[in-house]
Design a protein around this motif. Structure first.
Motif, PDB file in Angstrom:
ATOM      1  N   THR A  76       0.816  -1.213   0.000  1.00 13.19           N
ATOM      2  CA  THR A  76       0.000   0.000   0.000  1.00 13.19           C
ATOM      3  C   THR A  76       0.847   1.260   0.000  1.00 13.19           C
ATOM      4  N   VAL A  77       2.108   1.141   0.421  1.00 13.93           N
ATOM      5  CA  VAL A  77       2.971   2.313   0.561  1.00 13.93           C
ATOM      6  C   VAL A  77       3.089   3.083  -0.750  1.00 13.93           C
ATOM      7  N   SER A  78       3.155   2.356  -1.870  1.00 12.66           N
ATOM      8  CA  SER A  78       3.307   3.024  -3.165  1.00 12.66           C
ATOM      9  C   SER A  78       2.118   3.921  -3.499  1.00 12.66           C
ATOM     10  N   ALA A  79       0.932   3.509  -3.030  1.00 18.45           N
ATOM     11  CA  ALA A  79      -0.275   4.239  -3.430  1.00 18.45           C
ATOM     12  C   ALA A  79      -0.344   5.628  -2.817  1.00 18.45           C
ATOM     13  N   VAL A  80       0.251   5.814  -1.651  1.00 17.10           N
ATOM     14  CA  VAL A  80       0.109   7.091  -0.945  1.00 17.10           C
ATOM     15  C   VAL A  80       0.781   8.245  -1.699  1.00 17.10           C
ATOM     16  N   PRO A  81       2.090   8.154  -2.013  1.00 16.70           N
ATOM     17  CA  PRO A  81       2.694   9.283  -2.749  1.00 16.70           C
ATOM     18  C   PRO A  81       2.137   9.410  -4.156  1.00 16.70           C
ATOM     19  N   ARG A  82       1.711   8.285  -4.756  1.00 20.52           N
ATOM     20  CA  ARG A  82       1.152   8.364  -6.099  1.00 20.52           C
ATOM     21  C   ARG A  82      -0.117   9.198  -6.097  1.00 20.52           C
ATOM     22  N   ALA A  83      -0.983   9.001  -5.092  1.00 18.06           N
ATOM     23  CA  ALA A  83      -2.219   9.765  -5.014  1.00 18.06           C
ATOM     24  C   ALA A  83      -1.955  11.218  -4.628  1.00 18.06           C
ATOM     25  N   LEU A  84      -1.033  11.431  -3.686  1.00 18.25           N
ATOM     26  CA  LEU A  84      -0.787  12.782  -3.185  1.00 18.25           C
ATOM     27  C   LEU A  84      -0.033  13.665  -4.176  1.00 18.25           C
ATOM     28  N   LEU A  85       0.839  13.045  -4.976  1.00 17.93           N
ATOM     29  CA  LEU A  85       1.742  13.825  -5.822  1.00 17.93           C
ATOM     30  C   LEU A  85       1.398  13.792  -7.306  1.00 17.93           C
ATOM     31  N   MET A  86       0.304  13.112  -7.671  1.00 21.39           N
ATOM     32  CA  MET A  86      -0.008  12.965  -9.094  1.00 21.39           C
ATOM     33  C   MET A  86      -0.183  14.318  -9.783  1.00 21.39           C
ATOM     34  N   LEU A  87      -0.911  15.221  -9.165  1.00 21.21           N
ATOM     35  CA  LEU A  87      -1.134  16.532  -9.788  1.00 21.21           C
ATOM     36  C   LEU A  87       0.162  17.320  -9.881  1.00 21.21           C
ATOM     37  N   VAL A  88       1.017  17.179  -8.877  1.00 21.74           N
ATOM     38  CA  VAL A  88       2.331  17.815  -8.950  1.00 21.74           C
ATOM     39  C   VAL A  88       3.134  17.228 -10.108  1.00 21.74           C
ATOM     40  N   GLY A  89       2.997  15.911 -10.305  1.00 21.80           N
ATOM     41  CA  GLY A  89       3.679  15.269 -11.436  1.00 21.80           C
ATOM     42  C   GLY A  89       3.253  15.845 -12.767  1.00 21.80           C
ATOM     43  N   GLY A  90       1.976  16.216 -12.894  1.00 22.22           N
ATOM     44  CA  GLY A  90       1.519  16.848 -14.125  1.00 22.22           C
ATOM     45  C   GLY A  90       2.176  18.197 -14.348  1.00 22.22           C
ATOM     46  N   VAL A  91       2.341  18.968 -13.284  1.00 19.94           N
ATOM     47  CA  VAL A  91       3.025  20.256 -13.390  1.00 19.94           C
ATOM     48  C   VAL A  91       4.476  20.047 -13.816  1.00 19.94           C
ATOM     49  N   VAL A  92       5.151  19.063 -13.209  1.00 21.36           N
ATOM     50  CA  VAL A  92       6.557  18.791 -13.548  1.00 21.36           C
ATOM     51  C   VAL A  92       6.685  18.388 -15.011  1.00 21.36           C
ATOM     52  N   ALA A  93       5.773  17.550 -15.497  1.00 21.46           N
ATOM     53  CA  ALA A  93       5.826  17.122 -16.895  1.00 21.46           C
ATOM     54  C   ALA A  93       5.676  18.307 -17.843  1.00 21.46           C
ATOM     55  N   ASP A  94       4.782  19.238 -17.519  1.00 24.71           N
ATOM     56  CA  ASP A  94       4.577  20.408 -18.374  1.00 24.71           C
ATOM     57  C   ASP A  94       5.738  21.392 -18.290  1.00 24.71           C
TER      58      ASP A  94
END
Length: 436
Positions: A76-94
């Protein structure tokens, strides 16, 4: 029910988005013959296979090193940062560009799995090492998923994006089908350390393929480059801009609601529900495998169909009706007592949901301004990978109280509402893929 991503272009909308001309000035390279697309596809397939092998090795190592509850916590550990940081990941990609983010993501996963394999060969670490690596993977996934969704428009012509999404769907299914047996063989022959080593090799294969990609520049990229060099902490502002853009878009905004509702209705029954249904019907563990194989076969067939056809007329309407019909077959799954019939129903459900997923992915990529593509991909991925899994406990509890039949019907109704909403929004219902 639907995958992250979509592409629809009405003529007036296309005129408003010069980033995506309705017809390329030169004949399009068919996606399956484009060296650029094939290199990207090879990298994506290797990365997907690596993911499958990694997660199998992680679960085996966690179960071998601790209690079932502790193993579940590690997974379950992987799911926590994935959910919390997904929108930040979109900003980084752009801001940094999707190619750079994907390369770094796979390089980090490669080094992490090789490092864990070396540790397991030399010592017997506690679960905390596995949890630490899982945390790294969850963080990397939050960056990788939006970036990989933003790459196709930069490697293929707009009228080939449906084919690219179909090919991506086939690669994903190939990774899911072959990754399990490959990971199992690696664990059987070399233990968890050997399996992590195999995953590292697969991630390593994707990096040079990604490095050879030459991405085309799209309008809006210059602005993203300037933002990426701006060191004044604009990430939060960029995120707000992306959500504002999405909210005001007459196709993408409603499409995100469709994706979220569809995933909320489909994810629980397709994951938790199948185990309960199989137990009550007496199908056993193998029954779950057969039904899942039916889903995968249908979804793979849909991906292949779109890859071959390349163009789906009246894509928005087809998307809506595919979700509605897929909801009907999902509800029927809990009403059939015999396993062969359930597998047949699962094949049809996979075909319909796979088709709607490919159409969603293509619509996002052609409809979205390239400067916001990472953030829009992040929002759609957040729905399926961050919010929808929250329905697991609710689904299990409801099935324990009332049985799978009523819960499947309610879930199917949520999915059907998703499709009906798509049909009720005129801009989305009339959306067309380029060249359709």
């Amino acid at each position: 029910m639907t995958a992250a991503g979509t592409e629809a272009a009405l003529a007036p909308v296309a005129a408003a988005h010069p980033a995506h001309p309705a017809h390329p000035a030169h004949p399009a390279h068919p996606a399956h013959r484009s060296p650029q697309v094939l290199r990207w596809l090879g990298a994506y397939t290797a990365s997907t296979l690596g993911d499958s092998v990694y997660y199998l090795a992680l679960s085996w190592a966690a179960v071998s090193s601790g209690t079932p509850a502790q193993a579940g916590l590690v997974m379950t550990v992987s799911a926590v940062p994935r959910a919390l940081l997904m929108l930040v990941g979109g900003v980084v990609a752009d801001r940094l560009g999707p190619r750079r983010v994907v390369i770094v993501s796979d390089a980090v996963r490669c080094l992490s799995t090789f490092g864990l394999a070396a540790i397991l060969l030399l010592a017997s670490p506690g679960l905390w090492v596995l949890a630490a690596v899982a945390l790294v993977f969850g963080t990397v996934d939050a960056l990788f998923l939006p970036a990989v969704g933003a790459l196709p428009p930069r490697i293929a012509d707009r009228d080939q994006l449906a084919r690219v999404q179909g090919m991506r769907g086939l690669a994903y299914r190939l990774g899911a089908v072959l990754g399990g047996p490959l990971g199992g063989l690696a664990v059987a022959t070399g233990g968890p350390a050997g399996a992590f080593g195999v995953a590292g090799v697969l991630f390593a294969l994707s990096v040079p393929l990604l490095c050879t990609l030459r991405l085309r520049s799209l309008p809006g990229d210059d602005r993203a480059d300037r933002d990426g060099r701006d060191g004044r902490g604009k990430a939060l502002s960029d995120l707000r801009d992306g959500l504002r853009y999405l909210r005001g878009h007459r196709i993408l905004g409603p499409l995100m609601i469709v994706v979220l509702l569809g995933d909320l209705g489909f994810t629980g029954p397709a994951n938790v529900g199948l185990a309960i249904l199989s137990e009550q019907r007496g199908w056993g563990a193998s029954g779950i495998g057969w039904v899942l194989a039916g889903f995968g076969t249908g979804a793979g067939a849909a991906a292949l169909l779109v890859t071959v056809l390349g163009r789906i007329p009246r894509a928005g309407a087809v998307l809506g009706w595919a979700i509605v019909l897929g909801a009907v077959t999902l509800g029927a799954l809990a009403q059939v007592p015999r396993l062969p019939v359930a597998v047949a129903v699962a094949v049809v459900t996979g075909l319909l949901t796979g088709l709607s997923g490919v159409l969603c992915g293509t619509l996002v990529q052609t409809e979205c301004d390239p400067a916001f593509l990472g953030r829009v991909s992040a929002v759609s991925s957040l729905g399926s990978l961050g919010i929808a899994p929250l329905s697991y406990p609710l689904t299990g509890t409801a099935m324990g109280l009332w049985g799978p039949g009523p819960v499947y019907i309610v879930s199917a109704a949520v999915c059907a509402a998703s499709g009906l909403f798509a049909l009720a929004v005129p801009a989305l219902r009339r959306a067309e893929l380029s060249g359709s």
